[in-house]
Motif scaffolding. Structure first.
Motif, PDB file in Angstrom:
ATOM      1  N   SER A  35      27.145   4.293 -25.159  1.00  0.00           N
ATOM      2  CA  SER A  35      26.093   4.990 -24.413  1.00  0.00           C
ATOM      3  C   SER A  35      26.577   6.282 -23.778  1.00  0.00           C
ATOM      4  O   SER A  35      25.766   7.049 -23.228  1.00  0.00           O
ATOM      5  CB  SER A  35      25.563   4.075 -23.307  1.00  0.00           C
ATOM      6  OG  SER A  35      26.609   3.772 -22.389  1.00  0.00           O
ATOM      7  N   TRP A 324      27.214   2.375 -19.466  1.00  0.00           N
ATOM      8  CA  TRP A 324      25.746   2.449 -19.538  1.00  0.00           C
ATOM      9  C   TRP A 324      25.169   2.260 -18.142  1.00  0.00           C
ATOM     10  O   TRP A 324      24.681   1.203 -17.783  1.00  0.00           O
ATOM     11  CB  TRP A 324      25.219   1.400 -20.501  1.00  0.00           C
ATOM     12  CG  TRP A 324      23.816   1.667 -20.973  1.00  0.00           C
ATOM     13  CD1 TRP A 324      23.068   2.784 -20.777  1.00  0.00           C
ATOM     14  CD2 TRP A 324      23.000   0.784 -21.749  1.00  0.00           C
ATOM     15  NE1 TRP A 324      21.841   2.660 -21.370  1.00  0.00           N
ATOM     16  CE2 TRP A 324      21.786   1.437 -21.984  1.00  0.00           C
ATOM     17  CE3 TRP A 324      23.211  -0.498 -22.261  1.00  0.00           C
ATOM     18  CZ2 TRP A 324      20.743   0.841 -22.703  1.00  0.00           C
ATOM     19  CZ3 TRP A 324      22.178  -1.083 -22.989  1.00  0.00           C
ATOM     20  CH2 TRP A 324      20.967  -0.425 -23.203  1.00  0.00           C
ATOM     21  N   TRP A 332      17.157   1.770 -23.540  1.00  0.00           N
ATOM     22  CA  TRP A 332      17.628   0.913 -24.629  1.00  0.00           C
ATOM     23  C   TRP A 332      16.974   1.237 -25.965  1.00  0.00           C
ATOM     24  O   TRP A 332      17.551   0.966 -27.020  1.00  0.00           O
ATOM     25  CB  TRP A 332      17.366  -0.554 -24.277  1.00  0.00           C
ATOM     26  CG  TRP A 332      15.919  -0.934 -24.327  1.00  0.00           C
ATOM     27  CD1 TRP A 332      15.003  -0.844 -23.316  1.00  0.00           C
ATOM     28  CD2 TRP A 332      15.206  -1.448 -25.450  1.00  0.00           C
ATOM     29  NE1 TRP A 332      13.767  -1.248 -23.736  1.00  0.00           N
ATOM     30  CE2 TRP A 332      13.863  -1.634 -25.038  1.00  0.00           C
ATOM     31  CE3 TRP A 332      15.570  -1.772 -26.761  1.00  0.00           C
ATOM     32  CZ2 TRP A 332      12.881  -2.123 -25.903  1.00  0.00           C
ATOM     33  CZ3 TRP A 332      14.593  -2.265 -27.626  1.00  0.00           C
ATOM     34  CH2 TRP A 332      13.262  -2.434 -27.188  1.00  0.00           C
ATOM     35  N   ASP A 341      17.213   1.061 -18.789  1.00  0.00           N
ATOM     36  CA  ASP A 341      18.478   0.378 -19.056  1.00  0.00           C
ATOM     37  C   ASP A 341      18.450  -0.974 -18.354  1.00  0.00           C
ATOM     38  O   ASP A 341      18.394  -1.035 -17.121  1.00  0.00           O
ATOM     39  CB  ASP A 341      19.627   1.246 -18.532  1.00  0.00           C
ATOM     40  CG  ASP A 341      20.990   0.584 -18.630  1.00  0.00           C
ATOM     41  OD1 ASP A 341      21.084  -0.530 -19.159  1.00  0.00           O
ATOM     42  OD2 ASP A 341      21.967   1.198 -18.164  1.00  0.00           O
TER      43      ASP A 341
END
Length: 365
Positions: A35, A324, A332, A341
């Motif tokens: 990420s 992340w 996502w 997220d």
């Protein structure tokens, strides 16, 4: 004199029990940072434990981590997790002395036990063409890494392939097809670099029946690989004891090194981005609270189980999506910019952007 000697021996014994991790360092102390590129593009900030802002990869390396994991999608809607980002992050990581695991999903989006969706560009291919596409895509990414001087040290051919890959063609309802596709990825990786280790990765790390069934079939159908990869999330994948029994069994039964390529644990129950977190329990696993201390203790326990795999076959572990954090825009779903997220409470950076205690604990395992 005897009493003094006995006291000294007891003290030494207690130290060895209290600090089993000091016996030898894990060869892999890793973090999935797939990420990171998108987080940075949307303004993500990372700080060390003292609050100094810096490069997330440098912060991880200084804490003692030595490996990163990057996933590759084929043509994702948001343009991230492609060859371009892998090359860019790999350059930064290798400059810091970090090693690299490349995780091929063979999809435009998430591939896991519940879905193995073909890339849109591969949808109409025959099995022969699909096999060639796997080979060419794998070779293209890995050769680009090699040519820029950042060779992949390990490669996953597929992600959480409990039921095969590239459904329906590569479903392990037909193991011969599964073998063709996986061996195409293996052959591409080895053509780029014979020293790159190829990992086959299943989820459900506490399920010994699954692993024996899968790798027995892999042996029967000539599937080639070097390392067995596991996902183990303690709130989903069984007890620590079941995980330990399984990882010990598969390492010795198949004579292959094992690595936990995904594990994580929450450091809080709070939310940071307005999108519900996937794990919200105050104690997701008995005895381990969702606190910074609980996160550090659980990840240390998983690391120590891997270290204790017989014959030194336990390579190490990767915490999943360590970077992340709750950055707006870095959600996502690559096809939905408004998605959030659900994982930020399991990162290795807190809501103040600082490195959490678990990072240094893992760096010392």
């Amino acid at each position: 004199m005897k009493r003094i000697l006995a006291t000294l021996l007891l003290a030494v014994a207690s130290l060895s029990v209290a600090h089993p991790a000091e016996a030898h360092a894990l060869r892999i102390r890793g973090a999935d940072v797939s990420s990171l590129a998108k987080s940075e593009a949307y303004g993500g900030v990372y700080r060390d434990a003292r609050g100094h802002q810096g490069d997330a990869l440098r912060i991880l390396a200084r804490a003692g981590l030595n490996y990163i994991r990057l996933k590759v999608w084929v043509n994702p809607a948001d343009g991230y997790n492609t060859k371009a980002q892998v090359l860019a992050v790999a350059r930064r990581a290798k400059a810091l002395g970090l090693r690299l695991l490349v995780d091929f999903h063979y999809s435009d989006t998430w591939a896991d036990p519940g879905k193995q969706i073909k890339p849109a560009a591969w949808e109409g291919l025959t099995l022969d063409e699909l096999t060639r596409a796997v080979y060419d895509h794998t070779y293209d990414v890995l050769d680009a890494l090699r040519r820029q001087g950042t060779r992949a040290d390990m490669v996953q051919v597929g992600n959480e392939i409990n039921g095969g890959l590239l459904w329906p063609d590569g479903s392990n309802a037909d193991w011969a097809n599964t073998a063709r596709l996986l061996n195409a990825g293996y052959d591409a990786a080895k053509r780029v670099s014979r020293s790159t280790q190829v990992v086959l990765h299943l989820a459900d790390g506490g399920d010994n029946g699954l692993y024996r069934w899968w790798f027995d079939n892999a042996a029967a159908h000539g599937i080639r690989y070097d390392v067995i990869g596991l996902s183990y999330y303690p709130y989903w994948h069984g007890t620590l004891e079941a995980f330990q029994a399984n990882i010990n069994d598969v390492a010795t039964r198949y004579g292959r090194p094992v690595v936990v390529v995904e594990t994580a644990y929450p450091f809080t129950t709070a939310d940071d981005d307005g999108w519900p977190n996937i794990i919200t329990s105050a104690e997701p696993y008995p005895g381990y609270a969702a606190t910074p201390q609980g996160q550090a203790a659980m990840l240390a326990k998983v690391a120590d189980i891997v270290r204790d795999v017989p014959h030194g076959l336990g390579l190490g572990l990767f915490t999943w999506e360590a970077t992340w954090t709750g950055v707006p825009g870095n959600g996502w779903d690559p096809a939905d910019p408004s998605s959030g997220d659900a994982w930020e409470n399991q990162a290795l950076f807190g809501y103040d952007d600082r490195a959490l205690p678990a990072m240094r604990v893992l760096g010392r395992r």
